[in-house]
Design a protein around this motif. Structure first.
Motif, mmCIF file in Angstrom:
data_model
loop_
_atom_site.group_PDB
_atom_site.id
_atom_site.type_symbol
_atom_site.label_atom_id
_atom_site.label_comp_id
_atom_site.label_asym_id
_atom_site.label_seq_id
_atom_site.Cartn_x
_atom_site.Cartn_y
_atom_site.Cartn_z
ATOM 1 N N SER A 106 34.849 42.711 7.011
ATOM 2 C CA SER A 106 35.780 41.641 6.662
ATOM 3 C C SER A 106 35.653 40.476 7.632
ATOM 4 N N ASP A 107 35.472 39.279 7.084
ATOM 5 C CA ASP A 107 35.392 38.039 7.848
ATOM 6 C C ASP A 107 34.187 37.988 8.774
ATOM 7 N N SER A 108 33.235 38.867 8.636
ATOM 8 C CA SER A 108 32.035 38.830 9.465
ATOM 9 C C SER A 108 31.020 37.859 8.879
ATOM 10 N N PHE A 109 30.133 37.395 9.747
ATOM 11 C CA PHE A 109 29.068 36.481 9.321
ATOM 12 C C PHE A 109 27.744 37.024 9.805
ATOM 13 N N ILE A 110 26.792 37.201 8.900
ATOM 14 C CA ILE A 110 25.442 37.632 9.243
ATOM 15 C C ILE A 110 24.480 36.558 8.753
ATOM 16 N N HIS A 111 23.778 35.972 9.684
ATOM 17 C CA HIS A 111 22.860 34.884 9.342
ATOM 18 C C HIS A 111 21.773 35.403 8.407
ATOM 19 N N PRO A 112 21.351 34.586 7.442
ATOM 20 C CA PRO A 112 20.300 35.027 6.514
ATOM 21 C C PRO A 112 18.999 35.430 7.202
ATOM 22 N N ALA A 113 18.757 34.894 8.399
ATOM 23 C CA ALA A 113 17.524 35.214 9.116
ATOM 24 C C ALA A 113 17.677 36.444 10.012
ATOM 25 N N ALA A 114 18.846 37.090 9.998
ATOM 26 C CA ALA A 114 19.061 38.315 10.775
ATOM 27 C C ALA A 114 18.764 39.537 9.921
ATOM 28 N N GLY B 226 31.982 45.711 12.499
ATOM 29 C CA GLY B 226 33.421 45.545 12.455
ATOM 30 C C GLY B 226 33.852 44.199 11.906
ATOM 31 N N ALA B 227 35.149 43.986 11.912
ATOM 32 C CA ALA B 227 35.719 42.729 11.408
ATOM 33 C C ALA B 227 35.425 41.588 12.367
ATOM 34 N N GLY B 228 35.156 40.426 11.808
ATOM 35 C CA GLY B 228 34.986 39.230 12.616
ATOM 36 C C GLY B 228 33.718 39.197 13.444
ATOM 37 N N VAL B 229 32.747 40.034 13.128
ATOM 38 C CA VAL B 229 31.479 40.043 13.854
ATOM 39 C C VAL B 229 30.625 38.862 13.411
ATOM 40 N N ARG B 230 29.882 38.286 14.361
ATOM 41 C CA ARG B 230 28.945 37.210 14.056
ATOM 42 C C ARG B 230 27.561 37.631 14.539
ATOM 43 N N VAL B 231 26.622 37.682 13.611
ATOM 44 C CA VAL B 231 25.241 38.039 13.924
ATOM 45 C C VAL B 231 24.388 36.814 13.643
ATOM 46 N N GLY B 232 23.858 36.213 14.707
ATOM 47 C CA GLY B 232 23.121 34.968 14.580
ATOM 48 C C GLY B 232 21.694 35.169 14.107
ATOM 49 N N PRO B 233 20.942 34.075 14.005
ATOM 50 C CA PRO B 233 19.593 34.129 13.450
ATOM 51 C C PRO B 233 18.643 34.971 14.298
ATOM 52 N N PHE B 234 17.759 35.672 13.596
ATOM 53 C CA PHE B 234 16.668 36.437 14.195
ATOM 54 C C PHE B 234 17.155 37.617 15.045
ATOM 55 N N CYS B 235 18.367 38.081 14.809
ATOM 56 C CA CYS B 235 18.844 39.306 15.445
ATOM 57 C C CYS B 235 18.392 40.519 14.637
#
Length: 276
Positions: free
Chosen positions: A2-10, A19-28
């Motif tokens: 919920s409310d997490s963001f996963i970059h398309p390049a990850a 978990g909630a509110g996680v942010r996974v940036g590019p190339f992870c």
């Protein structure tokens, strides 16, 4: 998620727990056995692999690798783990490895840690809360680091060494022996330079406590008798001072390494980190 963001390049592999509110940036890259707690942020180019759990609110910067296999030739590839606590800051190029199947089987890092560029936590280490490893500080395998310890840049801690809580290890040091709680150790090979007085003041320790600890320090390392004899008398005379008793207990339950001691023929407590 919920409310997490996963970059398309990850890449977040199937099986990973986010978990909630996680942010996974590019190339992870997040492996299938990884767990990211609520609010974790992987800025970019971060690898979380192996059986690795990252606690809530931790922020990881580019090119850090968490959960890599141990650098131990005796490890047979068993399912071992890395657990990182909450609200840690893990800067660029930091590496933390899982445990070994012939050791603890787990590497554990506490809460509120601050791990600066290229710091390393090796297999089977236990790192307490509020610990700081500055740039390129390195822990060998099986080390134990107490709460509120600060390790200076380019300092290497030998495997199996214990660092007592609120100790301070000066930059560029080679630490091959255990360091008692509250102490300051500097040099190659590191020697005790009295107590971490700044850290003790920040902890709100009263002047009477500090004076008692400095007197106990002088007596413990008095060269007129053996350290074992000195510890026996200090344990009796300072039984009402918990911090001194913590040091006595630390020294009498030593691990696999010898103790860091003051420079030869100097049992004083300069308290200023000088080499004089």
């Amino acid at each position: 998620m919920s409310d997490s963001f996963i970059h398309p390049a990850a890449v977040v592999e199937a099986g990973a727990v986010v978990g909630a509110g996680v942010r996974v940036g590019p190339f992870c890259h997040v492996g299938p056995d990884a767990v990211l707690g609520d609010g974790v942020e992987l800025v970019s180019h971060v690898s979380v692999i192996g059986v690795t759990s990252v606690g809530a609110g931790t922020k990881v910067y580019p090119h850090a690798v968490l959960g890599g296999p141990p650098q131990d030739m005796k490890h047979k590839g068993g399912r071992t783990t890395l657990t990182i606590g909450s609200n840690c800051t893990i800067r660029e190029y930091v590496t933390m490895h899982t445990g070994t199947d012939g050791g603890r089987g787990a590497t554990v890092v506490g809460n509120n840690g601050f791990f600066l560029v290229a710091a390393h936590v090796a297999h089977d280490c236990i790192v307490g809360n509020n610990v700081t490893l500055t740039n390129q500080a390195t822990l060998g395998g099986h080390c134990e680091v107490g709460d509120h310890v600060i390790i200076g840049g380019l300092t290497a801690v030998h495997q199996n060494v214990r660092i007592g809580r609120r100790a301070f290890l000066g930059g560029g040091s080679a630490v091959v022996g255990d360091v008692i709680p509250f102490a300051m150790a500097v040099g190659n090979r590191a020697r005790l330079r009295g107590f971490n007085l700044i850290g003790m003041r920040r902890a709100g320790m009263a002047r009477a406590q500090v004076l008692a600890m400095r007197e106990a320090y002088r007596r413990i390392f008095d060269p007129a008798r053996t350290v074992a004899q000195n510890l026996e008398s200090v344990a009796v005379d300072f039984a009402a001072t918990p911090e001194v008793m913590e040091i006595v207990d630390f020294m009498t339950k030593r691990g696999k390494r010898h103790m860091c001691v003051p420079p030869y023929a100097d049992a004083g407590d300069a308290g200023d980190g000088s080499d004089g």
